[in-house]
Design an enzyme around this catalytic site. Structure first.
Site, short mmCIF file in Angstrom:
data_model
loop_
_atom_site.label_atom_id
_atom_site.label_comp_id
_atom_site.label_asym_id
_atom_site.label_seq_id
_atom_site.Cartn_x
_atom_site.Cartn_y
_atom_site.Cartn_z
N CYS A 206 38.13 28.59 41.04
CA CYS A 206 38.65 28.97 39.72
C CYS A 206 37.91 30.16 39.15
O CYS A 206 38.47 30.95 38.40
CB CYS A 206 38.59 27.77 38.77
SG CYS A 206 37.32 26.60 39.17
N ASN B 99 44.77 23.11 38.04
CA ASN B 99 43.78 23.28 39.10
C ASN B 99 44.39 23.56 40.48
O ASN B 99 43.70 23.54 41.49
CB ASN B 99 42.88 22.04 39.19
CG ASN B 99 42.40 21.61 37.82
OD1 ASN B 99 42.77 20.55 37.32
ND2 ASN B 99 41.62 22.46 37.18
N VAL B 106 43.75 24.52 45.98
CA VAL B 106 43.27 23.47 45.10
C VAL B 106 41.86 23.80 44.64
O VAL B 106 41.00 24.13 45.47
CB VAL B 106 43.26 22.13 45.85
CG1 VAL B 106 42.85 21.00 44.91
CG2 VAL B 106 44.63 21.83 46.46
N CYS B 107 41.61 23.72 43.36
CA CYS B 107 40.24 23.91 42.87
C CYS B 107 39.61 22.54 42.67
O CYS B 107 39.80 21.90 41.64
CB CYS B 107 40.19 24.70 41.57
SG CYS B 107 38.51 25.17 41.13
N LEU B 108 38.91 22.09 43.68
CA LEU B 108 38.23 20.81 43.60
C LEU B 108 36.83 21.07 44.15
O LEU B 108 36.69 21.56 45.28
CB LEU B 108 38.97 19.77 44.46
CG LEU B 108 38.38 18.36 44.50
CD1 LEU B 108 38.43 17.73 43.12
CD2 LEU B 108 39.14 17.49 45.49
#
Lengths: 424, 179
Positions: A206, B99, B106-108
């Site tokens: 992100c 997200n 995927v932002c995990l």
């Protein structure tokens, strides 16, 4: 058998530094050490294998030749790049594009009389167990975790009544490095310490997508997010200048948008290839330590490293030596594959029932696989349904002699491994 | 070498058999991880080739939260460096989620910066499930969705329903993911 005269054939002073060590006992020499011809003959006869002919490999080859080893093999699948020349001192500008292993071998043979270095321009996976079995010691100067794991597992699987090949592993990253001695099945192995290595520091996705702060963030954004978005299935080739230029242009645009200075072509190359600047002196120190261990193990002239030396040169010269403990449930050295004779006419279910009758393989909910086939996996549910039909099949339809059978069970810390022999 | 050999003799004869087709360390680990997988009824796996356990799809069908009623597919790709490298996970559909970006990334944290070899596939799957229960506006991959979630939770909820039905949110059309 070659004799000790090999070491004395040239000028009597040629090998004086080595004779100082091998012709007499020191305060720490092992009781089993007999000074004189015996250790010299061993050095002259022992085949030693070097994996990697890059930054560490150049140093290692030179050091081993000057330590009295006479029969050295070297494997490296890479070719020489112009950026190697500042530290990989066995290579010259005219060698760019040639095999690292071949050029390094030829150079050291020319400079150190009496040594034979056999180069192989191939992947370590191209060689079989018979090949690796001929060596007394293996020294690794690699830059990849995957290759190290493979080499480690291969040497551990070679252990039998006659074979035990010590693995000396060197590694460097910038100003840091380590040297370690792995005695397969006796001391901690590479896989035992896998949890210790922190994978490279990654930036959260992100951050790349919304708030880049550094030039590297823009470059990573270009390669991780924009490349797949705009290029689809085309695989990014980090050695292709056109691809790097594309990423560089994209990263530059993004850097402008966020007012971040400093994105350059060479930085783009560095970030996407994950290049950590190699330091020649770190390589020299770690390679020296590795070769010192090889000499000590081969001759018993002094106690060898037990078993891990880490070096940090960031602010001063610091080393710390400790014994890395063997991991009891190591998936590689914690459980060696055993032989298992099976009848090709048995069904898979029949095999599982027979395994249940043996105390060491009585398991609650075993799942079985070979390297290429899911025989029967009890979880997840869909995989259980997909593999259930195999239970009725005969073993001869599912496996062949020489296949490795791996059995896992939720109640067991590691997988049991067997090498299948089919016999009626 | 004498010293090494005397050590070896002291050690109990641990002699390994050697095979032609070895199971790789990554395969050993994935086999073990799969055996320990405890999937709730809201999740199932699909292996296009059951003999290849390094590539599979995970379907998540949340039974609570804003994404209830949807069916979300994730591709898992595991390389030979596992568990040193994390599994690669990609959402197969174009969905509206703060997200997950429009390409399915995927932002995990445990899929990237916080991955450790001691983590297993179960941890990743639990993490994915959590993303549908608690979408997180502070780690945006889809900036618009994150802004919506931050500014007005009710609007965000409506947008989720619209997108899951295959509709448009602002100018972007999303895949229909209702089961």
């Amino acid at each position: 058998m070659a004799t000790a005269t090999v070491l004395g054939a040239e000028s009597p002073d040629r090998w004086r530094y080595l004779n100082n060590i091998l012709n007499r006992k020191g305060p720490y020499t092992d009781e089993a050490f007999t000074p004189g011809d015996e250790p010299k003959a061993f050095l002259a006869d022992a085949k030693i294998l070097v994996i990697g002919a890059g930054g560490l490999g150049c140093e290692i080859l030179k050091n081993l030749a000057l330590s009295g080893f006479k029969d050295i093999h070297v494997i490296d699948m890479d070719t020489i790049d112009i950026s190697n020349l500042n530290r990989q001192f066995l290579f010259r500008e005219a060698d760019v594009g040639k095999s690292k292993a071949e050029v390094a071998a030829a150079f050291v043979m020319k400079r150190v009389r009496g040594v034979t270095i056999t180069p192989f321009n191939c992947a370590i996976q191209d060689k079989d167990d018979e090949y690796y079995k001929q060596f007394k010691i293996v020294v690794c100067g690699l830059d990849s975790v995957e290759a190290r794991r493979w080499m480690n597992a291969t040497l551990i699987n070679l252990v039998d009544d006659e074979t035990l090949i010590p693995l000396i592993d060197g590694g460097t990253e910038g100003f840091k490095g380590q040297a370690r001695v792995i005695l397969p099945t006796i001391s901690s192995c590479y896989e035992c310490s896998l949890d210790m290595h922190t994978p490279r520091a990654a930036v959260p996705l992100c951050t790349l997508a919304s708030i880049p702060r550094q030039p590297a963030h823009c470059i990573e954004w270009a390669s991780v997010i924009q490349w797949p978005k705009e290029k689809g299935d085309l695989k990014l080739d980090t050695d292709d200048p056109e691809h790097i230029t594309w990423l560089f242009t994209k990263a530059l645009e993004r850097a402008k948008e966020f007012n971040i200075p400093g994105v350059t072509y060479s930085m783009t190359q560095g970030v996407v290839k994950n290049i950590i600047p190699a330091i020649a002196s770190t390589n020299a120190i770690v390679a020296a330590s590795c070769c010192n261990e090889a000499l000590k193990i081969a001759t018993t002239a002094a106690p060898y490293l037990d078993n891990y030396m880490m070096y940090t040169g960031n602010e001063s010269i610091y080393t710390y030596t400790f014994t890395h403990e063997k991991k009891e449930n190591c998936p590689v050295c914690g459980n060696l594959p055993q032989n298992l004779e099976v009848n090709p006419e048995w069904t898979l279910e029949g095999l599982m029932e027979r395994l249940q009758e043996r105390p060491e393989t009585t398991l609650r909910k075993p799942s079985l696989r070979t390297s290429s086939k899911s025989l029967y996996l009890q979880a997840p549910k869909q995989l259980e349904e997909q593999t259930r039909p195999n239970l009725e099949k005969k073993l001869k339809e599912l496996m062949e002699t020489g296949d490795e059978l791996s059995i896992s069970d939720p109640g067991m810390p590691f997988n049991l491994r067997f090498i299948i022999t089919m016999s009626e | 070498m004498l010293k090494i050999w005397s050590m070896k003799q002291q050690q109990q004869a641990a002699s390994a058999a050697s095979g032609k087709k070895k199971v790789t360390a990554a395969q050993l680990r994935v086999q073990k991880d799969l055996g320990e997988l405890s999937l709730p009824p809201t999740m199932k796996t699909h292996f296009p080739d059951p003999d290849d356990i390094l590539n599979f799809t995970l379907t998540i069908e949340p039974d609570e939260g804003m994404y209830k009623g949807g069916s979300f597919n994730f591709d898992f790709t595991i390389n030979q460096n596992f568990p040193h490298d994390p599994p690669k996970v990609l959402c197969k559909q174009k969905i509206y989620h703060p997200n997950i970006d429009l390409e399915g990334k995927v932002c995990l944290n445990i899929l990237r910066e916080d991955w450790k070899p001691v983590l297993n596939l179960n941890a990743v799957i639990v993490g994915l499930q959590y993303l549908f229960l608690e979408p997180n506006a502070s780690d945006p991959l889809n900036k618009e969705a994150a802004e919506d979630l931050k500014n007005n939770r009710e609007t965000f909820k409506r947008n989720v329903r619209t997108s899951m039905a295959g509709g448009y949110v602002k100018t972007t059309s999303y895949d229909r993911v209702m089961k």
